[in-house]
Design a protein around this motif. Structure first.
Motif, PDB file in Angstrom:
ATOM      1  N   SER A  25      -0.874 -87.132  54.673  1.00  0.00           N
ATOM      2  CA  SER A  25       0.207 -86.171  54.861  1.00  0.00           C
ATOM      3  C   SER A  25       0.681 -86.222  56.307  1.00  0.00           C
ATOM      4  CB  SER A  25      -0.261 -84.752  54.532  1.00  0.00           C
ATOM      5  OG  SER A  25      -1.152 -84.286  55.523  1.00  0.00           O
ATOM      6  N   GLU A  77       9.506 -95.078  47.109  1.00  0.00           N
ATOM      7  CA  GLU A  77       9.534 -93.632  46.869  1.00  0.00           C
ATOM      8  C   GLU A  77       8.764 -92.878  47.952  1.00  0.00           C
ATOM      9  OE1 GLU A  77       8.689 -95.884  44.643  1.00  0.00           O
ATOM     10  OE2 GLU A  77      10.317 -95.801  43.170  1.00  0.00           O
ATOM     11  N   GLU A  78       7.641 -93.465  48.390  1.00  0.00           N
ATOM     12  CA  GLU A  78       6.835 -92.803  49.410  1.00  0.00           C
ATOM     13  C   GLU A  78       7.550 -92.794  50.752  1.00  0.00           C
ATOM     14  OE1 GLU A  78       2.162 -92.243  50.356  1.00  0.00           O
ATOM     15  OE2 GLU A  78       2.822 -94.193  49.615  1.00  0.00           O
ATOM     16  N   ARG A  98      10.142 -90.072  50.550  1.00  0.00           N
ATOM     17  CA  ARG A  98       9.506 -88.758  50.616  1.00  0.00           C
ATOM     18  C   ARG A  98       9.065 -88.427  52.039  1.00  0.00           C
ATOM     19  NH1 ARG A  98       4.422 -87.059  50.745  1.00  0.00           N
ATOM     20  NH2 ARG A  98       3.566 -89.143  50.338  1.00  0.00           N
ATOM     21  N   ARG A 149      11.638 -87.242  54.554  1.00  0.00           N
ATOM     22  CA  ARG A 149      12.131 -85.868  54.377  1.00  0.00           C
ATOM     23  C   ARG A 149      11.106 -84.822  54.807  1.00  0.00           C
ATOM     24  NH1 ARG A 149      13.983 -86.998  48.176  1.00  0.00           N
ATOM     25  NH2 ARG A 149      15.821 -88.305  48.584  1.00  0.00           N
ATOM     26  N   ASN A 150      10.042 -85.244  55.486  1.00  0.00           N
ATOM     27  CA  ASN A 150       9.001 -84.284  55.855  1.00  0.00           C
ATOM     28  C   ASN A 150       9.556 -83.213  56.797  1.00  0.00           C
ATOM     29  OD1 ASN A 150       7.858 -84.626  58.847  1.00  0.00           O
ATOM     30  ND2 ASN A 150       8.440 -86.675  58.118  1.00  0.00           N
ATOM     31  N   ALA A 178      17.462 -91.231  51.527  1.00  0.00           N
ATOM     32  CA  ALA A 178      16.451 -91.078  52.573  1.00  0.00           C
ATOM     33  C   ALA A 178      17.065 -90.363  53.775  1.00  0.00           C
ATOM     34  CB  ALA A 178      15.915 -92.445  52.988  1.00  0.00           C
TER      35      ALA A 178
END
Length: 360
Positions: free
Chosen positions: A83, A104-105, A108, A111-112, A138
């Motif tokens: 994380s 995809e990761e 993701r 966008r943290n 993204a």
């Protein structure tokens, strides 16, 4: 321009040398620190002991810490779940995603909400991947890129390849960095330098850095373990998005010497035989100076010229010669670009900023 250093805990340097490097680099204006947490030759026990102290020192100097990350890194750092928050708590502010991360990761992670930046591998990026990132929305505000370095001699990338990949990234507004080697103390186990471009492997680090900037690179990292103080000072002072040329002064005239200290813009109407400075005549008028004839020599490639009062309203016109020209009593030659730097003239395109660096 935010340039960087590289530190490899558990490898070559002592903890004291690494901490001293952070101190010196910060004093020279460096604001980024790259580290890799999955080099095979690393002493992992030493890495675990040293890492927290290094990250603490970097935070104290407000440095962005970029870490090469792979899924195996979590086990090394004792992170149970991957994380951004876990890395933020350690003091790592940018994650350079290496092998093992899917599309995809990446989206993701971009966008943290923790302010962690994501860094792509600029040397292996493809148009297909970038198109997919666009399609999947993204967050490019939290993405930048960094080219690889290449420890084995003969494996560094070419200029053409670097430019092609960098242009792909720049089209999406992604700022891109690259590495130059030190000629002082090189990182093990091969000790052959850590350049991005192969032609930089045995070049002075400052010249290699100025070449990268001329090619459009946004951030230059010293890749090796313990660069010399002179290398830190030179690269830490480089300005971005301009071509800086090392040159030799041939005049003692204070008016010409002052004029040569400025940053210039190459004129939009590009001349065949020279690079013309857009601002030089106006700058001379502000000085209320007069350029007397001096060193009215033959003008080879790399000659820096200033028109004297014999050229009337052109007095103060500054040029860098690209095609040899004969002597003219109306044109002074107050400086010469160093022979090893002449190759950089090709990057001073219309509208590009340029300046000179003189050894004192």
């Amino acid at each position: 321009m935010e340039n960087g250093i590289s530190i490899y805990p558990g490898l070559d340097n002592t903890p004291e040398e690494n901490l001293a490097l952070i101190e010196k680099a910060a004093a020279c204006g460096f604001r980024r620190l790259f580290t890799s947490l999955h080099i095979p030759e690393t002493n992992t026990a030493a890495l675990k002991r040293e890492l927290s102290e290094l990250l603490k020192a970097a935070r104290q100097h407000d440095m962005e810490v970029i870490s090469d990350i792979s899924p195996a890194t979590m086990e090394l750092l004792g992170i149970k779940e991957f994380s951004p928050q876990a890395f933020r708590m350690l003091g790592i502010t940018t994650l350079r995603l290496d092998y093992g991360f899917g599309l995809e990761e990446i989206v993701r992670l971009s966008r943290n909400k923790q302010g962690i930046r994501i860094q792509l591998n600029a040397s292996t990026i493809t148009g297909k991947l970038l198109s997919a990132l666009v399609e999947m929305d993204a967050n490019f505000h939290q993405i930048d890129a960094l080219h690889n370095f290449y420890p084995r001699r003969g494996t560094g990338i070419s200029e053409e390849f670097l430019v092609r990949k960098t242009m792909m990234l720049h089209k999406l507004g992604i700022r891109t960095g690259a590495f130059v080697p030190s000629q002082h103390r090189r990182r093990g186990p091969l000790h052959d330098g850590l350049p991005t471009m192969e032609e930089h492997r045995d070049e002075p680090s400052e010249l290699a850095a100025r070449h990268l900037i001329a090619l459009g690179i946004d951030s230059v990292f010293l890749a090796d373990s313990l660069p010399a103080d002179e290398e830190l000072a030179a690269i830490g002072s480089l300005a971005g998005d301009q071509v800086t040329l090392r040159a030799k002064l041939l005049t003692h005239d204070p008016i010409q010497r002052e004029l040569l200290t400025h940053t210039f813009t190459a004129r939009a109407d590009e001349a065949r035989d020279c690079i013309r400075a857009e601002e030089s005549r106006a700058l001379l008028k502000k000085q209320h100076g007069i350029i007397a004839p001096e060193n009215t020599l033959v003008r080879p490639v790399g000659a820096i010229t200033i028109d004297n009062q014999g050229y009337q309203r052109y007095m103060g016109e500054l040029q860098i010669i690209r095609h040899p020209q004969t002597a003219d009593t109306r044109v002074n030659v107050p400086a010469m670009v160093e022979e090893s730097e002449v190759n950089l003239l090709q990057y001073i395109t219309p509208g590009r900023k340029f300046s000179f660096r003189f050894d004192t």
